[in-house]
Design a protein around this motif. Structure first.
Motif, short mmCIF file in Angstrom:
data_model
loop_
_atom_site.label_atom_id
_atom_site.label_comp_id
_atom_site.label_asym_id
_atom_site.label_seq_id
_atom_site.Cartn_x
_atom_site.Cartn_y
_atom_site.Cartn_z
N GLU A 467 67.93 41.93 16.05
CA GLU A 467 67.09 42.18 14.87
C GLU A 467 67.01 40.94 13.97
O GLU A 467 66.77 41.06 12.77
CB GLU A 467 67.62 43.36 14.04
N ARG A 565 70.13 54.47 6.84
CA ARG A 565 69.34 53.29 7.21
C ARG A 565 67.86 53.66 7.29
O ARG A 565 66.99 52.92 6.80
CB ARG A 565 69.84 52.73 8.54
N GLU A 566 67.55 54.81 7.94
CA GLU A 566 66.16 55.21 8.10
C GLU A 566 65.51 55.52 6.75
O GLU A 566 64.34 55.19 6.52
CB GLU A 566 66.08 56.43 9.01
N LEU A 569 64.65 52.32 5.08
CA LEU A 569 63.54 51.67 5.77
C LEU A 569 62.21 52.32 5.36
O LEU A 569 61.19 51.64 5.22
CB LEU A 569 63.74 51.76 7.29
N ILE A 572 60.37 51.01 2.39
CA ILE A 572 59.52 49.83 2.64
C ILE A 572 58.23 50.24 3.33
O ILE A 572 57.12 49.90 2.89
CB ILE A 572 60.29 48.81 3.51
N VAL A 573 58.37 50.99 4.41
CA VAL A 573 57.21 51.30 5.26
C VAL A 573 56.18 52.14 4.52
O VAL A 573 54.98 51.92 4.64
CB VAL A 573 57.68 52.03 6.54
N LYS A 583 56.53 43.32 3.32
CA LYS A 583 57.28 44.28 4.14
C LYS A 583 58.15 43.57 5.17
O LYS A 583 59.29 43.99 5.43
CB LYS A 583 56.31 45.25 4.82
N ARG A 584 57.63 42.47 5.78
CA ARG A 584 58.45 41.71 6.73
C ARG A 584 59.69 41.15 6.05
O ARG A 584 60.80 41.19 6.59
CB ARG A 584 57.62 40.59 7.36
N ARG A 587 62.17 44.08 5.17
CA ARG A 587 62.89 44.61 6.34
C ARG A 587 64.08 43.72 6.68
O ARG A 587 65.19 44.19 6.96
CB ARG A 587 61.94 44.69 7.55
N LEU A 590 66.80 44.10 4.15
CA LEU A 590 67.57 45.34 4.34
C LEU A 590 68.60 45.17 5.45
O LEU A 590 69.76 45.59 5.30
CB LEU A 590 66.62 46.50 4.67
#
Length: 800
Positions: A467, A565-566, A569, A572-573, A583-584, A587, A590
């Motif tokens: 990642e 974690r989700e 996330l 952001i999404v 957003k990149r 991510r 995070l």
């Protein structure tokens, strides 16, 4: 009768005497032999062009020869004075030490081939390389000078009353004293002439001529006298057809060589470049410069103007190379420091951007002003140097086309500003990683390109397999640099700069995430589309804070759950106000936050800048994260209260918010939605009730201890962890800190002087102030490097 018989006898005796006298003319008197033999026991004598070996029997002495002896010596030869210096004052037909010089054979010819020295003439002649000229025991074989008794000015009228000879003429009739080639006195003035030199300076000049002429420490006046001869040979003799192409080329290369050897002398560098310039104009089909050599840099290049005039006259576009020359030679424009310091980089960048903007090149219409070629000789005795004037336009002074070139030049100069500033520092090199970062992409060197390619391979592997998560130590290894002991401003800038140069983004990014990695920590890399720039929106900072506090909440119970974690996330999404670039970056941030230890550095100051609604939204986020794994522990409730205090919210509302969240979760269907965790949520009501009861009891107890005006302050202390008292700076360190916070960067010497006045040691003072800063905001405020950097963000937080 006897008288007439006596006459024939007298005539016979007379002729016999004359013949005997003639036969002795080229013999050396015995007395002279003693003077000659003092030079060496082994010598050679030139006698009517022949030499014989000396033996003991060769030297004899008789009364019939009038004490005259003929002899030869094997390794030496006698040379007439008139061949090498001023004519003898005595009878030329009698050999004496006064009119002959003893010279070693090896100094003037090789063993296998005898070479005669050039003879002096009244009218000077040009001595070519390879010809041997012996003057005052100086054997000169390099040529390229005028030698003789007279060489008039290159003009129909005289200039000097006392000497009408050319300044470069080597006239050995003048007094000459042997001297080292580095000798000089006041006779070697700004406009030197051989005839005006002192005898010792003439000897020094001859000494230099006899060398290979590569000693850059030689007084420049001697070099100019030599240069005057080259200049006259090209301008005067060349115009008369006395210089063929081969010699023209040889002199061209000699002038270039001299320019390289004596480059440090601005005056000679300029004059030599101007002669090269005019030679290119005189015979462009005979001599030329390689493209990588560039055009000769003079204030007014004749060759450039000649080339430009021909190009415009033909209707051809101006090439990038010629455009670069135009901007350099244009008298109304001066290149700035980056263009001069980084000359090669500026030239490459200018030409690339010129082609990008103008394609094949700029088209210029012929103007009415005609080209006029004029050359001012360096020699003061070349009065007239006329050049053939071609019938061509002279567009070199046109303003409109040059304005377009100036715009490109300014853009190129701006792009090199940081690179130039870096190279202007001590102990820096163009091959440094920091220099590569600052160099525009269009002109990266091969080594820099190879370094970036190697980094990309490593970064892509990290992105594909982890990642983007990578140890910071591996980053330094990939760049071939030692890992620093700490990450200060210099190291942070280098990391960000190189990653961006390679086409990637990074977390943490100190510009947007307000955090930096630890030396033994990690970073997260992610690809960035070409030329994409991150421009944070109004809500970007709030999301960064939400992720930071949410990550702290997720890590509080010794492990980050997948649901936590989700949920982070999704923040952001599902945020439609964020751009793709934001957003990149978030991510990656995070991923880094969930992997790195929690930190509250700079948190309070940034939270204060949020609106009330943004604070309430963050409060909901952290409550959601606390409840995301389906359970809530006492330690999580305590952390929530602490964060609420940071947000300026009532800690007593924590339990009510948890209740509200639990009710919302129970109303959600069993299948997970886009905005809730995948697991169900069960609330321990007894735990919340007990915690709320304990909080009320503590609050009631404290209210009985403190008076009313202290109640609010005490409640805030109950809601936030009580920390030990923070040590304060003493007066000297406080004064130093107050002075340093006035600007971001300080010269090390200036800070050292300030410390001396305050009675402090620099390194110890910086350490003390940073320790104090760590105690207050968990971050250093000073960065000790080549210069002293002040983190103004930490300063603001310390003031808050």
């Amino acid at each position: 009768m006897g008288f007439w018989l006596l006459i024939p006898v007298v005539i016979v005796i007379f002729f016999l005497f004359i013949n005997k006298r003639k036969s002795a003319d080229w013999r050396i008197p015995a007395q002279s032999l003693t003077d000659i033999n003092r030079f060496s026991d082994s010598a050679a004598l030139v006698e009517k062009g022949k030499t014989v070996n000396k033996t003991d029997s060769d030297i004899s002495r008789t009364d019939d020869d009038d004490e005259l002896t003929t002899f030869t010596l094997g390794d030496w030869r006698l040379i007439p004075y008139q061949a090498i210096e001023s004519p003898p004052q005595k009878d030329d037909h009698v050999l004496t030490p006064d009119n002959w010089r003893l010279i070693p054979y090896q100094a003037i010819e090789s063993p296998s081939q005898k070479v005669e020295s050039v003879k002096r003439t009244k009218n000077a002649r040009w001595i070519k390389p390879g010809e041997i000229c012996v003057v005052q025991n100086n054997v000169i074989t390099g040529g390229n000078f005028y030698y003789g008794g007279e060489l008039k000015h290159a003009s129909s009228f005289g200039y000097y009353d006392d000497d009408s000879n050319d300044a470069s003429l080597l006239n050995d009739l003048l007094p000459i004293t042997p001297a080292s080639r580095n000798y000089q006195d006041e006779s070697l003035g700004y406009w030197p002439r051989f005839s005006a030199l002192s005898p010792a300076c003439r000897g020094a000049y001859l000494n230099w001529l006899a060398t290979d002429r590569t000693d850059s420490s030689c007084p420049i006046g001697y070099v100019f006298i030599y240069f005057y001869g080259l200049e006259r040979r090209i301008l005067i003799d060349g115009k008369q057809g006395l210089v063929n192409d081969d010699e023209f080329k040889a002199i061209f290369e000699e002038v270039r060589r001299l320019g390289d050897v004596f480059w440090e002398n601005y005056s000679f560098r300029n004059y030599s470049a101007r002669l090269i310039d005019v030679m290119l104009v005189i015979r462009p089909e005979t001599v030329s410069l390689a493209p990588e050599s560039g055009l000769p840099l003079t204030n007014e290049s004749l060759f450039f103007r000649y080339q430009l005039a021909n190009t415009v006259n033909k209707g051809s576009p101006v090439s990038a190379e010629m455009a670069l020359a135009w901007i350099r030679y244009y008298p109304l424009y001066t290149l700035r420091t980056p263009a001069r310091r980084c000359e090669a980089e500026f030239a490459a960048l200018f030409k690339q951007r010129y082609v990008e903007k103008l394609g094949a090149g700029l088209l210029v219409k012929p103007n009415k002003t005609r080209l006029k070629l004029e050359y001012s000789p360096a020699s003061s005795t070349i009065i007239e140097a006329r050049l053939d004037q071609p019938d061509l336009p002279d567009p070199s002074m046109l303003k409109t086309p040059v304005q377009k070139l100036m715009n490109i030049a300014e853009d190129s100069t701006d792009a090199l500003e940081g690179y130039s500033r870096y190279l202007g520092k001590k102990n820096t090199s163009a091959s440094d990683v920091a220099a590569v970062i600052l160099l525009p992409d269009e002109i990266l060197s091969d080594s820099a390109t190879e370094m970036i390619t190697h980094f990309k391979i490593w970064a892509d592997e990290c992105i594909e397999n982890q990642e983007g998560l990578a140890a910071l130590e591996e980053f330094w290894t990939c760049l071939g640099l030692p890992a620093p002991a700490k990450i200060n401003k210099k190291e942070s800038d280098l990391i960000l700069g190189f990653v961006h140069k390679a086409g990637y983004g990074i977390a943490p990014d100190t510009r947007y995430h307000h955090a930096k990695p630890e030396p033994d920590g990690h970073i997260v890399l992610f690809p960035v589309p070409s030329r994409e720039a991150l421009v944070p929106s109004a809500g970007f900072a709030a999301v960064v804070l939400a992720l930071q506090l949410g990550a702290q909440m997720a890590q509080i119970d010794a492990g980050v759950d997948t649901c936590e974690r989700e949920l982070l996330l999704r923040i952001i999404v599902n945020n439609r106000s964020l751009s793709a670039a934001e957003k990149r970056s978030l991510r990656a941030y995070l991923v880094w936050r969930l992997d790195s230890p929690t930190s509250s550095a700079g948190l309070k100051t940034r939270l204060e800048q949020l609106s009330t609604q943004e604070k309430l939204d963050i409060a909901e986020v952290i409550v959601s994260v606390a409840c995301a794994d389906g359970r809530i522990a006492p330690v999580e409730i305590k952390q929530l209260e602490k964060i609420y205090a940071y947000l300026g919210l009532e800690s007593s509302t924590v339990t009510s918010n948890i209740h509200r969240f639990s009710v919302a979760v129970k109303k959600v269907p069993a299948s997970p939605s886009a905005d809730t965790p995948g697991k169900g949520f069960s609330l321990d009501e007894n735990l919340l009730a007990r915690h709320e009861s304990e909080t009320k009891d503590a609050r009631n107890l404290l209210s009985t201890i403190f008076i009313d005006n202290e109640t609010g302050e005490q409640e805030e202390k109950d809601a936030v962890d009580i920390k030990p008292a923070i040590p304060q700076l003493d007066e000297a360190h406080h004064q130093l800190y107050q002075h340093l916070q006035k600007q971001e960067t300080w010269a090390r010497d200036d800070v050292t002087q300030l410390c001396d006045r305050l009675g402090l040691m620099l390194s110890g003072a910086i350490e003390t102030i940073n320790d104090w800063s760590y105690e207050r905001v968990d971050a250093p405020v000073l960065d000790d490097d080549v210069e002293i950097y002040v983190d103004m963000e930490i300063v603001q937080e310390l003031e808050g």
